[in-house]
Design a protein around this motif. Structure first.
Motif, PDB file in Angstrom:
ATOM      1  N   ARG A  17       0.867  -1.181   0.000  1.00 16.09           N
ATOM      2  CA  ARG A  17       0.000   0.000   0.000  1.00 16.09           C
ATOM      3  C   ARG A  17       0.901   1.227   0.000  1.00 16.09           C
ATOM      4  O   ARG A  17       1.918   1.252   0.678  1.00 16.09           O
ATOM      5  N   TYR A  18       0.484   2.247  -0.758  1.00 14.79           N
ATOM      6  CA  TYR A  18       1.285   3.468  -0.859  1.00 14.79           C
ATOM      7  C   TYR A  18       0.404   4.700  -0.793  1.00 14.79           C
ATOM      8  O   TYR A  18      -0.815   4.624  -0.961  1.00 14.79           O
ATOM      9  N   ARG A  19       1.055   5.833  -0.569  1.00 16.05           N
ATOM     10  CA  ARG A  19       0.421   7.135  -0.750  1.00 16.05           C
ATOM     11  C   ARG A  19       1.452   8.030  -1.423  1.00 16.05           C
ATOM     12  O   ARG A  19       2.660   7.855  -1.223  1.00 16.05           O
ATOM     13  N   ALA A  20       0.963   8.956  -2.212  1.00 17.54           N
ATOM     14  CA  ALA A  20       1.841   9.878  -2.937  1.00 17.54           C
ATOM     15  C   ALA A  20       1.258  11.275  -2.833  1.00 17.54           C
ATOM     16  O   ALA A  20       0.074  11.489  -3.113  1.00 17.54           O
ATOM     17  N   ALA A  21       2.097  12.207  -2.415  1.00 21.64           N
ATOM     18  CA  ALA A  21       1.647  13.585  -2.243  1.00 21.64           C
ATOM     19  C   ALA A  21       1.333  14.230  -3.591  1.00 21.64           C
ATOM     20  O   ALA A  21       2.047  14.043  -4.567  1.00 21.64           O
ATOM     21  N   LEU A  22       0.258  14.983  -3.608  1.00 20.50           N
ATOM     22  CA  LEU A  22      -0.079  15.794  -4.770  1.00 20.50           C
ATOM     23  C   LEU A  22       0.840  17.008  -4.803  1.00 20.50           C
ATOM     24  O   LEU A  22       1.443  17.341  -3.793  1.00 20.50           O
ATOM     25  N   PRO A  23       1.001  17.674  -5.917  1.00 16.08           N
ATOM     26  CA  PRO A  23       0.211  17.582  -7.136  1.00 16.08           C
ATOM     27  C   PRO A  23       0.739  16.524  -8.102  1.00 16.08           C
ATOM     28  O   PRO A  23       1.875  16.083  -8.020  1.00 16.08           O
ATOM     29  N   VAL A  24      -0.138  16.168  -9.033  1.00 18.47           N
ATOM     30  CA  VAL A  24       0.264  15.370 -10.191  1.00 18.47           C
ATOM     31  C   VAL A  24       0.800  16.358 -11.212  1.00 18.47           C
ATOM     32  O   VAL A  24       0.124  17.324 -11.559  1.00 18.47           O
ATOM     33  N   PHE A  25       2.031  16.148 -11.658  1.00 16.68           N
ATOM     34  CA  PHE A  25       2.630  17.059 -12.646  1.00 16.68           C
ATOM     35  C   PHE A  25       2.016  16.843 -14.019  1.00 16.68           C
ATOM     36  O   PHE A  25       1.792  17.787 -14.757  1.00 16.68           O
ATOM     37  N   HIS A  26       1.759  15.604 -14.355  1.00 14.77           N
ATOM     38  CA  HIS A  26       1.000  15.248 -15.544  1.00 14.77           C
ATOM     39  C   HIS A  26       0.660  13.765 -15.461  1.00 14.77           C
ATOM     40  O   HIS A  26       1.309  13.016 -14.735  1.00 14.77           O
ATOM     41  N   ALA A  27      -0.367  13.369 -16.190  1.00 14.90           N
ATOM     42  CA  ALA A  27      -0.717  11.955 -16.331  1.00 14.90           C
ATOM     43  C   ALA A  27      -0.568  11.592 -17.799  1.00 14.90           C
ATOM     44  O   ALA A  27      -0.749  12.439 -18.683  1.00 14.90           O
ATOM     45  N   VAL A  49       4.501  12.195 -10.236  1.00 14.36           N
ATOM     46  CA  VAL A  49       4.527  12.976  -8.997  1.00 14.36           C
ATOM     47  C   VAL A  49       5.963  13.098  -8.492  1.00 14.36           C
ATOM     48  O   VAL A  49       6.876  12.441  -9.002  1.00 14.36           O
ATOM     49  N   ALA A  50       6.152  13.898  -7.458  1.00  9.94           N
ATOM     50  CA  ALA A  50       7.475  14.038  -6.842  1.00  9.94           C
ATOM     51  C   ALA A  50       7.813  12.765  -6.074  1.00  9.94           C
ATOM     52  O   ALA A  50       7.008  12.290  -5.268  1.00  9.94           O
ATOM     53  N   SER A  51       8.993  12.211  -6.322  1.00 14.29           N
ATOM     54  CA  SER A  51       9.382  10.976  -5.643  1.00 14.29           C
ATOM     55  C   SER A  51       9.515  11.177  -4.137  1.00 14.29           C
ATOM     56  O   SER A  51       9.272  10.242  -3.362  1.00 14.29           O
ATOM     57  N   ALA A  52       9.855  12.376  -3.696  1.00 15.69           N
ATOM     58  CA  ALA A  52       9.981  12.648  -2.261  1.00 15.69           C
ATOM     59  C   ALA A  52       8.651  12.484  -1.529  1.00 15.69           C
ATOM     60  O   ALA A  52       8.640  12.233  -0.325  1.00 15.69           O
ATOM     61  N   GLY A  53       7.530  12.600  -2.249  1.00 11.69           N
ATOM     62  CA  GLY A  53       6.216  12.480  -1.632  1.00 11.69           C
ATOM     63  C   GLY A  53       5.639  11.079  -1.646  1.00 11.69           C
ATOM     64  O   GLY A  53       4.530  10.858  -1.153  1.00 11.69           O
ATOM     65  N   LEU A  54       6.373  10.107  -2.195  1.00 17.81           N
ATOM     66  CA  LEU A  54       5.888   8.728  -2.245  1.00 17.81           C
ATOM     67  C   LEU A  54       6.269   8.005  -0.961  1.00 17.81           C
ATOM     68  O   LEU A  54       7.444   7.964  -0.583  1.00 17.81           O
ATOM     69  N   VAL A  55       5.275   7.452  -0.283  1.00 18.46           N
ATOM     70  CA  VAL A  55       5.497   6.707   0.951  1.00 18.46           C
ATOM     71  C   VAL A  55       4.898   5.310   0.779  1.00 18.46           C
ATOM     72  O   VAL A  55       3.720   5.179   0.431  1.00 18.46           O
ATOM     73  N   ILE A  56       5.706   4.296   1.026  1.00 19.11           N
ATOM     74  CA  ILE A  56       5.199   2.925   1.038  1.00 19.11           C
ATOM     75  C   ILE A  56       4.696   2.687   2.454  1.00 19.11           C
ATOM     76  O   ILE A  56       5.464   2.625   3.410  1.00 19.11           O
ATOM     77  N   GLU A  57       3.385   2.581   2.598  1.00 25.01           N
ATOM     78  CA  GLU A  57       2.775   2.443   3.924  1.00 25.01           C
ATOM     79  C   GLU A  57       2.846   1.020   4.442  1.00 25.01           C
ATOM     80  O   GLU A  57       2.823   0.796   5.645  1.00 25.01           O
ATOM     81  N   HIS A  58       2.883   0.062   3.544  1.00 21.69           N
ATOM     82  CA  HIS A  58       2.906  -1.349   3.934  1.00 21.69           C
ATOM     83  C   HIS A  58       3.513  -2.164   2.796  1.00 21.69           C
ATOM     84  O   HIS A  58       3.222  -1.911   1.628  1.00 21.69           O
ATOM     85  N   GLY A  59       4.355  -3.125   3.123  1.00 20.96           N
ATOM     86  CA  GLY A  59       4.841  -4.086   2.144  1.00 20.96           C
ATOM     87  C   GLY A  59       6.047  -3.685   1.332  1.00 20.96           C
ATOM     88  O   GLY A  59       6.257  -4.238   0.247  1.00 20.96           O
ATOM     89  N   ALA A  60       6.869  -2.783   1.814  1.00 16.94           N
ATOM     90  CA  ALA A  60       8.051  -2.348   1.052  1.00 16.94           C
ATOM     91  C   ALA A  60       8.930  -3.524   0.653  1.00 16.94           C
ATOM     92  O   ALA A  60       9.524  -3.522  -0.431  1.00 16.94           O
ATOM     93  N   ALA A  61       9.006  -4.538   1.485  1.00 12.36           N
ATOM     94  CA  ALA A  61       9.843  -5.701   1.191  1.00 12.36           C
ATOM     95  C   ALA A  61       9.315  -6.524   0.016  1.00 12.36           C
ATOM     96  O   ALA A  61      10.047  -7.347  -0.542  1.00 12.36           O
ATOM     97  N   LEU A  62       8.070  -6.292  -0.373  1.00 10.39           N
ATOM     98  CA  LEU A  62       7.475  -7.028  -1.497  1.00 10.39           C
ATOM     99  C   LEU A  62       7.742  -6.368  -2.842  1.00 10.39           C
ATOM    100  O   LEU A  62       7.420  -6.932  -3.883  1.00 10.39           O
ATOM    101  N   ILE A  63       8.308  -5.174  -2.832  1.00 11.54           N
ATOM    102  CA  ILE A  63       8.565  -4.454  -4.084  1.00 11.54           C
ATOM    103  C   ILE A  63       9.839  -4.983  -4.717  1.00 11.54           C
ATOM    104  O   ILE A  63      10.884  -5.064  -4.077  1.00 11.54           O
ATOM    105  N   THR A  64       9.729  -5.363  -5.978  1.00  7.52           N
ATOM    106  CA  THR A  64      10.869  -5.791  -6.773  1.00  7.52           C
ATOM    107  C   THR A  64      11.087  -4.782  -7.881  1.00  7.52           C
ATOM    108  O   THR A  64      10.126  -4.319  -8.499  1.00  7.52           O
ATOM    109  N   GLU A  65      12.345  -4.436  -8.117  1.00  8.16           N
ATOM    110  CA  GLU A  65      12.684  -3.473  -9.162  1.00  8.16           C
ATOM    111  C   GLU A  65      13.301  -4.210 -10.342  1.00  8.16           C
ATOM    112  O   GLU A  65      14.142  -5.087 -10.159  1.00  8.16           O
ATOM    113  N   TYR A  66      12.852  -3.843 -11.539  1.00 11.26           N
ATOM    114  CA  TYR A  66      13.401  -4.394 -12.768  1.00 11.26           C
ATOM    115  C   TYR A  66      13.992  -3.250 -13.577  1.00 11.26           C
ATOM    116  O   TYR A  66      13.296  -2.270 -13.877  1.00 11.26           O
TER     117      TYR A  66
END
Length: 128
Positions: A17-27, A49-66
């Motif tokens: 689960r995540y949350r990301a601070a607004l604003p959206v710069f573009h979609a 969005v700004a990466s500084a505003g992204l918070v992983i609220e739960h499950g960070a260990a489940l994220i895999t990067e490719y």
């Protein structure tokens, strides 16, 4: 900040689960062949969005990067496979969050279409 100042979302299994601070710069809808293959769809659809505003609220260990290229990193849930984020190595201050993972559903405009030369012929027109 109030809850209305954030986008919220989760992966399919709910492990992340995540949350990301607004604003959206573009979609955007990205029709590059890598997004098509990763999403199994005509496009990857994202809110930037700004990466500084992204918070992983739960499950960070489940994220895999490719590392899909020298230019981009794609994050997904290692349990259910949900695509969550795209990060540009050239713009580490931004993160693109997949629109389909947001709860409630994203209601803002989509202003950009990227790599339209790869837009599939089978994609229906808006007025049909």
């Amino acid at each position: 900040m109030s809850d209305a100042a954030y986008l919220h979302g989760r992966c399919l299994c709910g492990g992340i689960r995540y949350r990301a601070a607004l604003p959206v710069f573009h979609a955007s809808h990205c029709y590059c062949t890598m997004c098509q293959k990763q999403h199994g769809a005509a496009a990857g659809s994202y809110a930037n969005v700004a990466s500084a505003g992204l918070v992983i609220e739960h499950g960070a260990a489940l994220i895999t990067e490719y590392a899909s290229s020298d230019d981009g990193r794609r994050d997904f849930c290692r349990v259910c496979g949900s695509t969550l984020f795209w990060r540009s190595t050239a713009a580490p201050d931004r993160v693109a969050i997949t629109l389909g993972t947001m709860e409630p559903a994203y209601s803002g405009p989509v202003e950009r279409e990227l790599f339209v030369e790869h837009k599939p012929a089978w994609l229906p027109c808006r007025d049909q």
